[in-house]
Design a protein around this motif. Structure first.
Motif, PDB file in Angstrom:
ATOM      1  N   SER A  72       0.344  19.383 -56.125  1.00  0.00           N
ATOM      2  CA  SER A  72      -0.860  18.956 -55.410  1.00  0.00           C
ATOM      3  C   SER A  72      -0.710  19.175 -53.910  1.00  0.00           C
ATOM      4  O   SER A  72       0.399  19.246 -53.368  1.00  0.00           O
ATOM      5  N   ALA A  73      -1.843  19.234 -53.232  1.00  0.00           N
ATOM      6  CA  ALA A  73      -1.848  19.181 -51.772  1.00  0.00           C
ATOM      7  C   ALA A  73      -1.607  17.729 -51.346  1.00  0.00           C
ATOM      8  O   ALA A  73      -1.971  16.799 -52.065  1.00  0.00           O
ATOM      9  N   VAL A  74      -0.969  17.553 -50.201  1.00  0.00           N
ATOM     10  CA  VAL A  74      -0.593  16.205 -49.760  1.00  0.00           C
ATOM     11  C   VAL A  74      -1.064  15.958 -48.334  1.00  0.00           C
ATOM     12  O   VAL A  74      -0.891  16.807 -47.456  1.00  0.00           O
ATOM     13  N   ILE A  75      -1.676  14.804 -48.132  1.00  0.00           N
ATOM     14  CA  ILE A  75      -1.958  14.299 -46.787  1.00  0.00           C
ATOM     15  C   ILE A  75      -1.167  13.014 -46.638  1.00  0.00           C
ATOM     16  O   ILE A  75      -1.357  12.062 -47.402  1.00  0.00           O
ATOM     17  N   PHE A  76      -0.236  13.004 -45.690  1.00  0.00           N
ATOM     18  CA  PHE A  76       0.590  11.818 -45.489  1.00  0.00           C
ATOM     19  C   PHE A  76      -0.183  10.737 -44.733  1.00  0.00           C
ATOM     20  O   PHE A  76      -0.953  11.027 -43.815  1.00  0.00           O
ATOM     21  N   THR A  77       0.036   9.505 -45.139  1.00  0.00           N
ATOM     22  CA  THR A  77      -0.467   8.364 -44.378  1.00  0.00           C
ATOM     23  C   THR A  77       0.749   7.536 -44.016  1.00  0.00           C
ATOM     24  O   THR A  77       1.541   7.192 -44.889  1.00  0.00           O
ATOM     25  N   THR A  78       0.931   7.238 -42.750  1.00  0.00           N
ATOM     26  CA  THR A  78       2.197   6.647 -42.325  1.00  0.00           C
ATOM     27  C   THR A  78       2.057   5.853 -41.044  1.00  0.00           C
ATOM     28  O   THR A  78       1.161   6.092 -40.243  1.00  0.00           O
ATOM     29  N   PHE A  88       7.633  18.171 -40.625  1.00  0.00           N
ATOM     30  CA  PHE A  88       6.958  18.605 -41.838  1.00  0.00           C
ATOM     31  C   PHE A  88       5.449  18.670 -41.722  1.00  0.00           C
ATOM     32  O   PHE A  88       4.742  18.873 -42.696  1.00  0.00           O
ATOM     33  N   LYS A  89       4.934  18.561 -40.512  1.00  0.00           N
ATOM     34  CA  LYS A  89       3.482  18.606 -40.343  1.00  0.00           C
ATOM     35  C   LYS A  89       2.903  19.936 -40.832  1.00  0.00           C
ATOM     36  O   LYS A  89       1.839  19.986 -41.424  1.00  0.00           O
ATOM     37  N   ASP A  94      -1.869  17.599 -43.690  1.00  0.00           N
ATOM     38  CA  ASP A  94      -1.989  16.863 -42.432  1.00  0.00           C
ATOM     39  C   ASP A  94      -1.307  15.512 -42.611  1.00  0.00           C
ATOM     40  O   ASP A  94      -0.747  15.227 -43.669  1.00  0.00           O
ATOM     41  N   TYR A  95      -1.325  14.707 -41.563  1.00  0.00           N
ATOM     42  CA  TYR A  95      -0.883  13.319 -41.687  1.00  0.00           C
ATOM     43  C   TYR A  95      -1.871  12.439 -40.951  1.00  0.00           C
ATOM     44  O   TYR A  95      -2.542  12.870 -40.024  1.00  0.00           O
ATOM     45  N   LEU A  96      -1.942  11.205 -41.398  1.00  0.00           N
ATOM     46  CA  LEU A  96      -2.832  10.227 -40.790  1.00  0.00           C
ATOM     47  C   LEU A  96      -1.988   9.043 -40.350  1.00  0.00           C
ATOM     48  O   LEU A  96      -1.284   8.436 -41.162  1.00  0.00           O
ATOM     49  N   LEU A  97      -2.057   8.738 -39.095  1.00  0.00           N
ATOM     50  CA  LEU A  97      -1.272   7.638 -38.548  1.00  0.00           C
ATOM     51  C   LEU A  97      -2.035   6.334 -38.713  1.00  0.00           C
ATOM     52  O   LEU A  97      -3.202   6.231 -38.363  1.00  0.00           O
ATOM     53  N   LYS A  98      -1.370   5.341 -39.290  1.00  0.00           N
ATOM     54  CA  LYS A  98      -2.003   4.028 -39.499  1.00  0.00           C
ATOM     55  C   LYS A  98      -2.120   3.275 -38.179  1.00  0.00           C
ATOM     56  O   LYS A  98      -1.209   3.354 -37.347  1.00  0.00           O
ATOM     57  N   MET A 107     -11.326  15.008 -40.406  1.00  0.00           N
ATOM     58  CA  MET A 107     -10.704  16.283 -40.038  1.00  0.00           C
ATOM     59  C   MET A 107      -9.657  16.706 -41.064  1.00  0.00           C
ATOM     60  O   MET A 107      -9.543  17.890 -41.402  1.00  0.00           O
ATOM     61  N   ALA A 108      -8.875  15.746 -41.557  1.00  0.00           N
ATOM     62  CA  ALA A 108      -7.844  16.063 -42.551  1.00  0.00           C
ATOM     63  C   ALA A 108      -8.473  16.571 -43.842  1.00  0.00           C
ATOM     64  O   ALA A 108      -8.005  17.553 -44.433  1.00  0.00           O
ATOM     65  N   VAL A 109      -9.530  15.911 -44.293  1.00  0.00           N
ATOM     66  CA  VAL A 109     -10.219  16.340 -45.509  1.00  0.00           C
ATOM     67  C   VAL A 109     -10.840  17.722 -45.309  1.00  0.00           C
ATOM     68  O   VAL A 109     -10.790  18.585 -46.195  1.00  0.00           O
TER      69      VAL A 109
END
Length: 251
Positions: A72-78, A88-89, A94-98, A107-109
């Motif tokens: 799968s494709a992965v978007i990190f939330t962290t 690893f960006k 993408d990644y989403l910062l909490k 934008m990530a979607v």
């Protein structure tokens, strides 16, 4: 599009689910731990997209990929800072910062949707992720200083610095071209900002880079004296209590 969220904090998972539903993205399932995710991926068809928290209740999420080949494709939330994510960006969507900002989520979607039609191979370098997560708060070290000279500003790279020293309650940097500049910081702060593999605080008064050490000689009271290329205003002496650690550092 089949989407799942892997997040150990259930309120955070439900909040992200609601935000995705506002974007017309249906979340098919919520998972909350490494163990639960491994079991689910073993028994089910993998989704198109995963929103994945890095640190779960029973471990780090890269453990999932050690057990299962994720397609799968992965978007990190962290909650980790941006420097820890840099390694690893490029390998994930993408990644989403909490706490997750809705504009960042959009934008990530969009980035995911843009890549899917091109059928790009989405491959994660989990050896690199593990290397980064061994120190999740790893930071970038200071690379340059801005000093004021009259009405002008001068930028000095750390590679130009022969040593840092304190004098009369001020902190100075001394360059290889034998110039001194007053800087608005302290040796204590510099000790945290500089790369410890390249710079060492030999005493309360001096920080020296390994690249500037010309010679090391014995000094009184079991201490060591560091000879630098141009700085000679006073002896640069390694404190007695730091001698052993200093030897380890230069080796």
């Amino acid at each position: 599009m089949k989407t799942i969220i892997i997040e150990d904090e259930k309120p955070a998972a439900r909040l992200l689910q609601r935000k995705l539903e506002k974007l017309q993205i249906k979340v098919d399932i919520l998972l909350h731990s490494v163990e639960e995710a491994i079991e689910w991926f073993t028994k089910n068809e993998h989704p198109d997209l995963i929103f994945l928290d890095i640190q779960l209740s029973d471990g780090l999420s890269f453990e999932i990929f050690e057990k299962i080949e994720i397609k799968s494709a992965v978007i990190f939330t962290t909650a980790y800072d941006e420097f820890a994510l840099r390694a690893f960006k490029l390998n994930s969507i993408d990644y989403l910062l909490k706490p997750i900002d809705e504009d960042d989520l959009i934008m990530a979607v969009a980035k995911y949707k843009d890549r899917v039609p091109k059928k790009e191979k989405l491959q994660l370098d989990f050896d690199e992720i593990k290397k980064v997560l061994a120190n999740p708060f790893e930071k970038e070290f200071k690379k340059r200083f801005t000093v004021k000279i009259g009405q002008h500003l001068k930028v000095i790279g750390v590679e130009e610095v022969e040593c840092f020293y304190s004098e009369n309650k001020g902190t100075y940097l001394h360059t290889f071209d034998n110039r001194n500049y007053l800087i608005e910081t302290t040796l204590e702060i510099l000790e945290q900002e500089l790369d410890p593999q390249k710079f060492y605080r030999v005493s309360r008064k001096f920080i020296v880079p390994i690249a500037a050490i010309k010679e090391i000689v014995l000094y009184s009271n079991s201490r060591l004296k560091v000879i630098l290329p141009s700085y000679n205003e006073e002896d640069v002496v390694v404190s007695r209590e730091k001698v052993s650690q200093f030897k380890d550092w230069i080796n």
